[in-house]
Design a protein around this motif. Sequence first.
Motif, short mmCIF file in Angstrom:
data_model
loop_
_atom_site.label_atom_id
_atom_site.label_comp_id
_atom_site.label_asym_id
_atom_site.label_seq_id
_atom_site.Cartn_x
_atom_site.Cartn_y
_atom_site.Cartn_z
N ASP A 1 0.92 -1.24 0.07
CA ASP A 1 -0.02 -0.04 -0.04
C ASP A 1 0.91 1.21 0.05
O ASP A 1 1.78 1.43 0.72
CB ASP A 1 -0.91 0.15 1.19
N TYR A 2 0.48 2.35 -0.89
CA TYR A 2 1.23 3.47 -0.99
C TYR A 2 1.27 4.17 0.59
O TYR A 2 2.20 4.78 0.92
CB TYR A 2 0.75 4.35 -1.90
N TYR A 3 0.22 4.16 1.24
CA TYR A 3 0.02 4.92 2.53
C TYR A 3 -0.21 3.85 3.64
O TYR A 3 -0.60 2.91 3.29
CB TYR A 3 -1.24 5.97 2.18
N PRO A 4 -0.12 4.56 4.82
CA PRO A 4 -0.20 3.68 5.87
C PRO A 4 -1.68 3.30 6.03
O PRO A 4 -2.47 3.64 5.75
CB PRO A 4 0.28 4.47 7.11
N GLU A 5 -1.73 2.15 6.99
CA GLU A 5 -3.10 1.60 7.00
C GLU A 5 -3.89 2.44 7.95
O GLU A 5 -5.22 2.67 7.49
CB GLU A 5 -2.83 0.26 8.33
N ARG A 6 -3.49 3.26 8.69
CA ARG A 6 -3.96 4.21 9.49
C ARG A 6 -4.80 5.27 8.56
O ARG A 6 -6.18 5.85 8.57
CB ARG A 6 -3.36 4.92 10.63
N TYR A 7 -4.10 5.87 7.67
CA TYR A 7 -4.37 6.80 6.79
C TYR A 7 -5.54 6.29 5.86
O TYR A 7 -6.33 6.89 5.66
CB TYR A 7 -3.30 7.07 5.95
N LYS A 8 -5.48 5.03 5.29
CA LYS A 8 -6.64 4.45 4.50
C LYS A 8 -8.11 4.41 5.30
O LYS A 8 -8.88 4.65 5.04
CB LYS A 8 -6.21 2.97 4.25
N TYR A 9 -7.86 3.86 6.76
CA TYR A 9 -8.89 3.82 7.48
C TYR A 9 -9.66 5.38 7.82
O TYR A 9 -10.76 5.30 7.81
CB TYR A 9 -8.98 3.12 8.81
N LEU A 10 -8.91 6.30 8.10
CA LEU A 10 -9.34 7.47 8.20
C LEU A 10 -10.04 8.01 6.99
O LEU A 10 -11.41 8.74 7.24
CB LEU A 10 -8.14 8.58 8.74
N ALA A 11 -9.43 7.86 5.92
CA ALA A 11 -10.21 8.06 4.73
C ALA A 11 -11.41 7.43 4.32
O ALA A 11 -12.59 8.09 3.95
CB ALA A 11 -9.34 8.09 3.24
N VAL A 12 -11.59 6.05 4.51
CA VAL A 12 -12.93 5.20 4.36
C VAL A 12 -13.88 5.78 5.37
O VAL A 12 -14.86 5.89 5.14
CB VAL A 12 -12.52 3.81 4.81
N HIS A 13 -13.54 5.89 6.74
CA HIS A 13 -14.55 6.44 7.80
C HIS A 13 -15.11 8.00 7.56
O HIS A 13 -16.02 8.29 7.84
CB HIS A 13 -13.90 6.29 9.00
N ALA A 14 -14.04 8.62 7.13
CA ALA A 14 -14.46 10.09 6.60
C ALA A 14 -15.72 9.96 5.63
O ALA A 14 -16.45 10.91 5.48
CB ALA A 14 -13.27 10.98 6.25
N LYS B 1 -18.00 13.05 5.29
CA LYS B 1 -17.40 14.17 5.64
C LYS B 1 -16.57 14.62 4.34
O LYS B 1 -15.93 15.65 4.26
CB LYS B 1 -16.40 13.93 6.52
N ILE B 2 -16.42 13.50 3.41
CA ILE B 2 -15.64 14.08 2.36
C ILE B 2 -16.52 13.22 1.15
O ILE B 2 -17.24 12.29 1.27
CB ILE B 2 -14.21 13.23 2.13
N SER B 3 -16.50 13.57 -0.26
CA SER B 3 -17.13 13.32 -1.13
C SER B 3 -16.29 11.93 -1.85
O SER B 3 -15.18 11.75 -1.63
CB SER B 3 -17.25 14.40 -2.34
N GLU B 4 -17.03 11.25 -2.66
CA GLU B 4 -16.15 10.29 -3.48
C GLU B 4 -15.04 10.87 -4.17
O GLU B 4 -14.02 9.96 -4.17
CB GLU B 4 -17.20 9.76 -4.38
N GLU B 5 -15.09 11.89 -4.70
CA GLU B 5 -13.88 12.52 -5.64
C GLU B 5 -12.85 12.82 -4.63
O GLU B 5 -11.50 12.30 -4.85
CB GLU B 5 -14.57 13.84 -6.29
N GLN B 6 -13.28 13.29 -3.42
CA GLN B 6 -12.20 13.58 -2.47
C GLN B 6 -11.68 12.11 -2.05
O GLN B 6 -10.47 12.14 -1.67
CB GLN B 6 -12.74 14.31 -1.43
#
Length: 405
Positions: A336-349, A354-359
């Motif tokens: 994975d390019y980014y850390p596991e925690r980064y991915k989970y933060l993006a998914v839960h946002a 809190k973020i769009s599909e594009e974001q």
Amino acid sequence: MLQLETIDPRILGQRLAEARKARGITQEDVASYLSCSRPTYIAIEKGERPAKPEEIVKLASYFGRRVSELVRPGTPVVDFQPHLRAVAEKMKGNGERELVVAIGDLQRLAADYRELEQLMKAPLRYNYPPQVNLDTRLDVVELAESVASGERRRLGLGEQPVDELRRLLEWEVGLRIFYWPLPSAIAGMYAFSDDLGGCIMVNRKHPAERRRASMLHEYGHLIVDRYKPGIDYLNMPGRKPANERFAEAFALSFLMPATAVRQRFHDIVATTNDFQVADLCRLSHFFFVSVEAMAIRLEQLGLIPRGSWSLIKESKFAPRQAAVLLDLPAHRDTLDYYPERYKYLAVHAFEQEKISEEQLARFLRCDPVTAREIVMECLTRKLMEDDGSERSVQLEFQRSLLSHS
């Protein structure tokens, strides 16, 4: 239409300057592109002259950025690109352009990580050891051994190998570790700031064993060179400076604790009355390091004669082929390019709108379809039924544990 009244011109100017520098474009070039004078564009970067909506759109296209990146809320993170670029310029060679692009990518990844944390109100917990000052009167390798041993104790690791090293360094230490394509001669780079903590980029092209050593090498730098960004090459000509020798020895000692290595080595010799190349391969697999790193560590500890690895290498020994012949199972690893925690933060946002599909796709560096697949992967678990068939189960992360309703 952009709502310019919500954008601080100074913050926008800082982002424009950062994007311009990352592309290697001069202020004169930008002024010509916008058909304005250089002083006018300089005023935009300083925040003294607000940029017009059409100018922001043109500049985003010119710098290869999305408009949303330039006008997003929050203050810009500390810009460590100039320092890393200065290091890169001193190390001119093949892949220089690729390296400059990667430096800009590290800056944006770190900024995105912090933006996700702010959205989710989940700051990364920093748990760094005290800085270590290198004293010329002390043996650097022995000092690194002592620091690595102390760090393993501090993290409660004992003497056993650490399989999921990237996850450990992220969750338990508070490092932001990204895997990214870098020129093949470069192992990784690092930077530190008070608001971002330790940021590390490791060469994604390298094998897992090399990436693990690179992670810890960069961590070693953060222990002795905390505020000094750096880029590390696989091979450095001439005698290595003290900080490089410390980082190299720290990585070896952390991955292969002396007590554990000696114990395993003596167990093998006591059982077989010998220590063969096959044993070296099995031992390197046990500690999840390269055969070369294992041999060097054994030489360092005086368990095999100095120069053993050079003789093995001269014989055209192929570690990957040896692993297949010895039937050594592949280690669990992720690219994975980014850390596991980064991915989970993006998914839960995204799940919490809190973020769009594009974001989401922007944060995950992929197209919207792949982003959706990542969301489903994070929120779904495969269960094995008694008859051997698989069943997908949706994980209810948002269900309250304080109520039965």
